[in-house]
Design a protein around this motif. Structure first.
Motif, PDB file in Angstrom:
ATOM      1  N   GLY A  59      -1.489  -4.052   7.707  1.00 31.06           N
ATOM      2  CA  GLY A  59      -2.150  -3.111   8.532  1.00 31.06           C
ATOM      3  C   GLY A  59      -2.396  -1.919   7.666  1.00 31.06           C
ATOM      4  O   GLY A  59      -2.641  -2.134   6.508  1.00 31.06           O
ATOM      5  N   LYS A  60      -2.907  -0.773   8.303  1.00 30.13           N
ATOM      6  CA  LYS A  60      -3.057   0.329   7.367  1.00 30.13           C
ATOM      7  C   LYS A  60      -2.086   1.480   7.301  1.00 30.13           C
ATOM      8  O   LYS A  60      -2.498   2.447   7.006  1.00 30.13           O
ATOM      9  CB  LYS A  60      -4.264   0.966   8.233  1.00 30.13           C
ATOM     10  N   LYS A  61      -0.810   0.916   7.311  1.00 29.82           N
ATOM     11  CA  LYS A  61       0.057   1.858   7.243  1.00 29.82           C
ATOM     12  C   LYS A  61       0.836   1.732   5.931  1.00 29.82           C
ATOM     13  O   LYS A  61       1.912   2.537   5.807  1.00 29.82           O
ATOM     14  CB  LYS A  61       1.056   1.948   8.586  1.00 29.82           C
ATOM     15  N   GLY A  62       0.633   0.906   5.263  1.00 36.21           N
ATOM     16  CA  GLY A  62       1.138   0.813   3.728  1.00 36.21           C
ATOM     17  C   GLY A  62       1.889  -0.507   3.599  1.00 36.21           C
ATOM     18  O   GLY A  62       1.118  -1.640   4.104  1.00 36.21           O
ATOM     19  N   THR A  63       2.921  -0.836   2.996  1.00 36.15           N
ATOM     20  CA  THR A  63       3.334  -2.199   2.633  1.00 36.15           C
ATOM     21  C   THR A  63       3.512  -2.851   3.866  1.00 36.15           C
ATOM     22  O   THR A  63       4.254  -2.413   4.821  1.00 36.15           O
ATOM     23  CB  THR A  63       4.542  -2.037   1.841  1.00 36.15           C
ATOM     24  N   ASN A  64       3.163  -4.129   3.838  1.00 34.10           N
ATOM     25  CA  ASN A  64       3.191  -5.107   4.872  1.00 34.10           C
ATOM     26  C   ASN A  64       4.816  -5.263   5.141  1.00 34.10           C
ATOM     27  O   ASN A  64       5.498  -5.958   4.188  1.00 34.10           O
ATOM     28  CB  ASN A  64       2.622  -6.559   4.502  1.00 34.10           C
ATOM     29  N   GLN A  65       5.263  -4.831   6.360  1.00 36.18           N
ATOM     30  CA  GLN A  65       6.894  -4.935   6.589  1.00 36.18           C
ATOM     31  C   GLN A  65       7.184  -6.172   7.504  1.00 36.18           C
ATOM     32  O   GLN A  65       8.257  -6.205   7.934  1.00 36.18           O
ATOM     33  CB  GLN A  65       7.369  -3.869   7.047  1.00 36.18           C
ATOM     34  N   ASP A  66       6.144  -6.810   7.727  1.00 37.23           N
ATOM     35  CA  ASP A  66       6.357  -8.266   8.501  1.00 37.23           C
ATOM     36  C   ASP A  66       6.734  -9.338   7.764  1.00 37.23           C
ATOM     37  O   ASP A  66       6.305  -9.542   6.728  1.00 37.23           O
ATOM     38  CB  ASP A  66       5.208  -8.633   9.391  1.00 37.23           C
TER      39      ASP A  66
END
Length: 445
Positions: A70-77
């Motif tokens: 997304g647009k919030k930083g590192t992909n945490q999924d």
């Protein structure tokens, strides 16, 4: 949702009276077993070579999986499909994991890699064990010193046991034990601080016509089936385990945790420490997040069973970056209408991203991860030989240098009407000395 605020982005200025909100002591982190290495590259490489195991964007004849940052930083999924699971030709394991907090991406990947192995191990043990005393070991919520027990600890949602086959009883025990051991292991990693970081987990095992689901957090599993008119209809297989659910809120409050929503996001119930307005976790169950494990947060999964029929088409597992903007009906329609099936997961993610831009143009798009498992196909004949790799997630990234970038000074109230704005609101601060007195909700002294 896999995103969080830094302490500074929401807390008052350092000079204000409430700037010392936090935790004075990590009570249960003083005495515990030696810490484990958080990342074993040799083991990682070995896992990647396992036939039928997929954790990158791709597909096989029975599954499609895709994730996008997304647009919030590192992909945490994170996500996984493992065919021939446990060396059983008719068995598939699937899961999606939504990390949150500074190390959420590491926690999600670690659970993705370790939980299936633990589940397989305990399944083998339970198959050989004819004793009915296996569940007695699960009376505690989590490992000693990181949780508080309560009557709700074994709140496993499933139909009456006499209506379910033996495989469900065996796997139910395996899910409970594996989740417990996984959470204990997270508390002992040296390089990944899970005190204020964690992950959701929605997982399933399909063996023949049997479908067993284990879930913590607010990711979701939805089955697509056909009704009597042969129309496609969704069946939600899991409950979004949020703090505003009566049973969850009751357990948290009994353990002295607090549940309330902030004024600028009244629909987002969060879990808070007893005396401090942090961390504001928007779920009632999760791996990690040990700052809240004494105050009602648990990692005990809700386990359920469904016998599949010829009317069942596919199952979709996805993180809340998808469900925040797409309904169950919309998701199954997208999957059912996508040809070839190998692109189904990607189509769902692309639709979710488009919906974010259209519905909430001023908000940052969340990470999305989707796994589509197609039913009615024999996984023993496919073993994941075909891959349609698009843009792979940054799997090769060095975890030591991939800590999530936290932004400060942002107005996060722009996402109107969405029920899960940010999973983790603030991080507890650790200050020596006596604890401050109890604070009023909302962060005012």
């Amino acid at each position: 949702m896999g995103s969080c605020f830094s302490a500074e982005s929401r807390n008052p200025l350092p000079a204000s009276p409430t700037s010392t909100l936090g935790i004075g002591k990590r009570k249960n982190y003083k005495k515990r077993p030696p810490r484990l290495r958080s990342f074993d590259h040799a083991r990682e490489e070995q896992l990647r070579r396992i036939a039928g195991r997929m954790c990158l964007n791709g597909s096989s004849e029975v599954a499609s999986l895709f994730t996008q940052q997304g647009k919030k930083g590192t992909n945490q999924d994170a996500m996984i499909v493992w065919e021939n699971f446990g060396s059983r030709t008719d068995t598939v394991f699937c899961g999606v994991f939504d990390g949150h907090g500074p190390f959420g991406h590491m926690v999600a990947k670690r659970v993705r890699d370790s939980l299936p192995l633990k589940l397989s191990e305990h399944w083998e043990v339970n198959l050989k064990n004819t004793d009915d005393d296996v569940l007695r070991e699960i009376v505690g919520l989590n490992t000693e010193g990181t949780s508080v027990n309560s009557p709700d600890e074994t709140s496993v949602k499933f139909e009456e046991t006499d209506k379910n086959p033996e495989i469900f009883q065996t796997l139910k025990e395996s899910f409970l034990k594996a989740f417990k051991v996984m959470d204990r292991e997270l508390s002992m990693y040296a390089s990944v601080d899970c005190f204020c970081s964690g992950t959701t987990a929605v997982t399933l095992i399909k063996q023949g016509q049997h479908l067993i689901i284990g879930n913590i957090g607010d990711s979701r599993a939805v089955l697509c089936t056909r009704d009597k008119d042969n129309s496609l209809v969704p069946v939600q297989l899991t409950v979004d385990l949020k703090p505003n659910l009566p049973e969850e809120a009751e357990r948290i409050r009994k353990c002295k945790g607090r549940v309330f929503a902030l004024r600028d996001e009244p629909d987002v119930a969060r879990v808070w420490l007893p005396n401090y307005d942090s961390p504001g976790l928007a779920m009632a169950r999760a791996f990690g997040d040990f700052c809240l494990k004494e105050y009602g947060l648990i990692s005990v999964p809700q386990v359920s069973y469904r016998r599949l029929t010829e009317k069942d088409e596919f199952v979709v597992l996805a993180t809340d970056g998808v469900w925040d903007v797409l309904t169950n009906e919309e998701v199954i329609e997208i999957v059912a209408s996508t040809e070839p099936h190998s692109r189904a997961a990607q189509a769902v993610v692309e639709s979710a991203v488009s919906a974010w831009k259209h519905k909430y143009p001023t908000s940052k798009i969340d990470d999305c991860a989707v796994v589509c498992l197609f039913l009615g196909l024999d996984s023993s004949t496919t073993s994941a030989k075909k891959f349609d790799h698009g843009k792979n997630v940054e799997e090769e990234e060095d975890e030591s240098s991939s800590i999530m970038n936290l932004e400060t000074g942002k107005d996060w109230s722009a996402l109107e009407g969405v029920s899960r704005l940010n999973t983790l609101l603030t991080l507890p601060r650790f200050a020596p000395g006596e604890d401050d007195e109890n604070q009023e909700p909302g962060g005012k002294a």
